[in-house]
Structures are given as structure tokens and as C-alpha cells.
Design a protein around this motif. Structure first.
Motif, PDB file in Angstrom:
ATOM      1  N   CYS A 111      22.394  24.800  98.071  1.00 38.94           N
ATOM      2  CA  CYS A 111      21.348  23.934  98.638  1.00 38.94           C
ATOM      3  C   CYS A 111      19.957  24.359  98.173  1.00 38.94           C
ATOM      4  N   ALA A 112      19.689  25.660  98.187  1.00 30.50           N
ATOM      5  CA  ALA A 112      18.376  26.177  97.808  1.00 30.50           C
ATOM      6  C   ALA A 112      18.359  26.679  96.360  1.00 30.50           C
ATOM      7  N   ASN A 113      19.487  26.574  95.662  1.00 25.21           N
ATOM      8  CA  ASN A 113      19.618  27.044  94.284  1.00 25.21           C
ATOM      9  C   ASN A 113      19.214  28.516  94.142  1.00 25.21           C
ATOM     10  N   VAL A 114      19.689  29.344  95.061  1.00 24.10           N
ATOM     11  CA  VAL A 114      19.395  30.776  95.052  1.00 24.10           C
ATOM     12  C   VAL A 114      20.553  31.507  94.381  1.00 24.10           C
ATOM     13  N   THR A 115      20.228  32.313  93.373  1.00 25.51           N
ATOM     14  CA  THR A 115      21.250  33.045  92.623  1.00 25.51           C
ATOM     15  C   THR A 115      21.413  34.470  93.160  1.00 25.51           C
ATOM     16  N   GLU A 116      22.502  35.087  92.755  1.00 26.15           N
ATOM     17  CA  GLU A 116      22.750  36.483  93.105  1.00 26.15           C
ATOM     18  C   GLU A 116      21.626  37.366  92.564  1.00 26.15           C
ATOM     19  N   GLU A 117      21.167  37.073  91.351  1.00 28.79           N
ATOM     20  CA  GLU A 117      20.097  37.856  90.732  1.00 28.79           C
ATOM     21  C   GLU A 117      18.824  37.811  91.569  1.00 28.79           C
ATOM     22  N   GLU A 118      18.518  36.632  92.120  1.00 32.88           N
ATOM     23  CA  GLU A 118      17.320  36.496  92.955  1.00 32.88           C
ATOM     24  C   GLU A 118      17.438  37.335  94.231  1.00 32.88           C
ATOM     25  N   ILE A 119      18.592  37.309  94.842  1.00 28.65           N
ATOM     26  CA  ILE A 119      18.809  38.098  96.056  1.00 28.65           C
ATOM     27  C   ILE A 119      18.713  39.587  95.733  1.00 28.65           C
ATOM     28  N   LEU A 120      19.359  40.006  94.637  1.00 28.02           N
ATOM     29  CA  LEU A 120      19.301  41.422  94.245  1.00 28.02           C
ATOM     30  C   LEU A 120      17.865  41.860  93.934  1.00 28.02           C
ATOM     31  N   TYR A 121      17.080  40.973  93.340  1.00 23.43           N
ATOM     32  CA  TYR A 121      15.680  41.284  93.061  1.00 23.43           C
ATOM     33  C   TYR A 121      14.929  41.562  94.363  1.00 23.43           C
ATOM     34  N   HIS A 122      15.093  40.699  95.347  1.00 24.33           N
ATOM     35  CA  HIS A 122      14.378  40.856  96.616  1.00 24.33           C
ATOM     36  C   HIS A 122      14.828  42.100  97.379  1.00 24.33           C
ATOM     37  N   VAL A 123      16.089  42.464  97.250  1.00 21.88           N
ATOM     38  CA  VAL A 123      16.599  43.650  97.944  1.00 21.88           C
ATOM     39  C   VAL A 123      16.271  44.925  97.177  1.00 21.88           C
ATOM     40  N   GLY A 124      16.561  44.937  95.868  1.00 20.47           N
ATOM     41  CA  GLY A 124      16.454  46.168  95.091  1.00 20.47           C
ATOM     42  C   GLY A 124      15.128  46.435  94.425  1.00 20.47           C
ATOM     43  N   VAL A 125      14.465  45.406  93.905  1.00 18.74           N
ATOM     44  CA  VAL A 125      13.228  45.595  93.148  1.00 18.74           C
ATOM     45  C   VAL A 125      12.009  45.403  94.040  1.00 18.74           C
TER      46      VAL A 125
END
Length: 131
Positions: free
Chosen positions: A87-101
Motif C-alpha cells: 500500500c505504501a510501497n515500502v521496501t525491506e531496504e527502506e525499513i533497514l535504513y531507518h532501523v540500522g542507519v
């Protein structure tokens, strides 16, 4: 064929891999196919076998392949990126960026707030598995 229960229809196996399918609505399939791809039939099934190229099939053994879709199906053997939240076109990479980077997210609520993941209500048409 796989029986759902005594009161429901049988789910036919995928005509290519013979794996177990999952019912999906025609409206879901219509929104997932690329422009110009015909969607014929009324009842569709999502092939759940990761190695199979079939995305959807009908009881009449019509198939729609993964490469005929607008969105990649996350559990199929496809290269990233692919949405975690369609629905929001959120990828795994985007989530990992917000958590890890960026280190701005440590809870599911933080991830929802920063990415918009899991906040939409268009799963029926945007998620390949439907709503």
C-alpha cells in the motif's frame, strides 16, 4: 486439488508446479497485471510456490506469470527491491535504513510513523495476495 472444508470449493493446484494455491479476487489480479495483459476468468488463485514462475492461475489452467505483473510477489524467487508494504510501497531496504542507519526506529510504531508501512488500506488492489 486441495479441499478447504466440506462447505467450500476445492482449490485446484497450479497447472505448472502442482503446488497449493490461494484464492484471490479478480479485482486484485486486474490491478496487478501490466497494461495489455488480459484477465479472463472469474476465480483466480495465487501460486504459493516460490520457485514457480506462475503468479496467478484459473481452474481452466490459464496462467499469468510473475513477469506480467506490475508488482513483484515478495515470496517468489525475485531480486530485491520488492515491497514489504504494498500500500505504501515500502521496501525491506527502506525499513533497514531507518532501523540500522538512521537509527530513528526501534519499534513497529516508529517504523509505521517514519515509513508509512502498514498504514494503508488498499491491500485488495495493491497487494498481489489481495486483502
Amino acid at each position: 486439488m486441495i479441499e478447504l472444508s466440506a462447505n467450500t470449493n476445492m482449490i485446484p493446484a497450479c497447472p505448472i508446479c502442482h503446488g497449493i494455491g490461494q484464492k484471490v479476487r479478480k479485482i486484485t489480479v486486474e490491478h496487478q497485471v501490466k497494461q495489455g495483459i488480459k484477465v479472463e476468468g472469474e476465480q483466480f488463485f495465487l501460486c504459493r510456490t516460490p520457485e514457480c514462475d506462475v503468479a496467478y492461475y484459473t481452474q481452466g489452467e490459464e496462467t499469468i506469470l510473475q513477469d506480467q505483473l506490475v508488482n513483484k510477489i515478495w515470496f517468489k524467487k525475485v531480486l530485491p527491491p520488492f515491497p514489504i508494504c504494498y500500500c505504501a510501497n515500502v521496501t525491506e531496504e527502506e525499513i533497514l535504513y531507518h532501523v540500522g542507519v538512521a537509527q530513528c526506529c526501534s519499534t513497529l510504531d516508529d517504523i509505521k510513523k517514519h515509513t508509512g508501512a502498514n498504514t494503508g488500506c488498499e491491500c485488495l488492489t495493491k497487494n498481489p495476495a489481495g486483502g
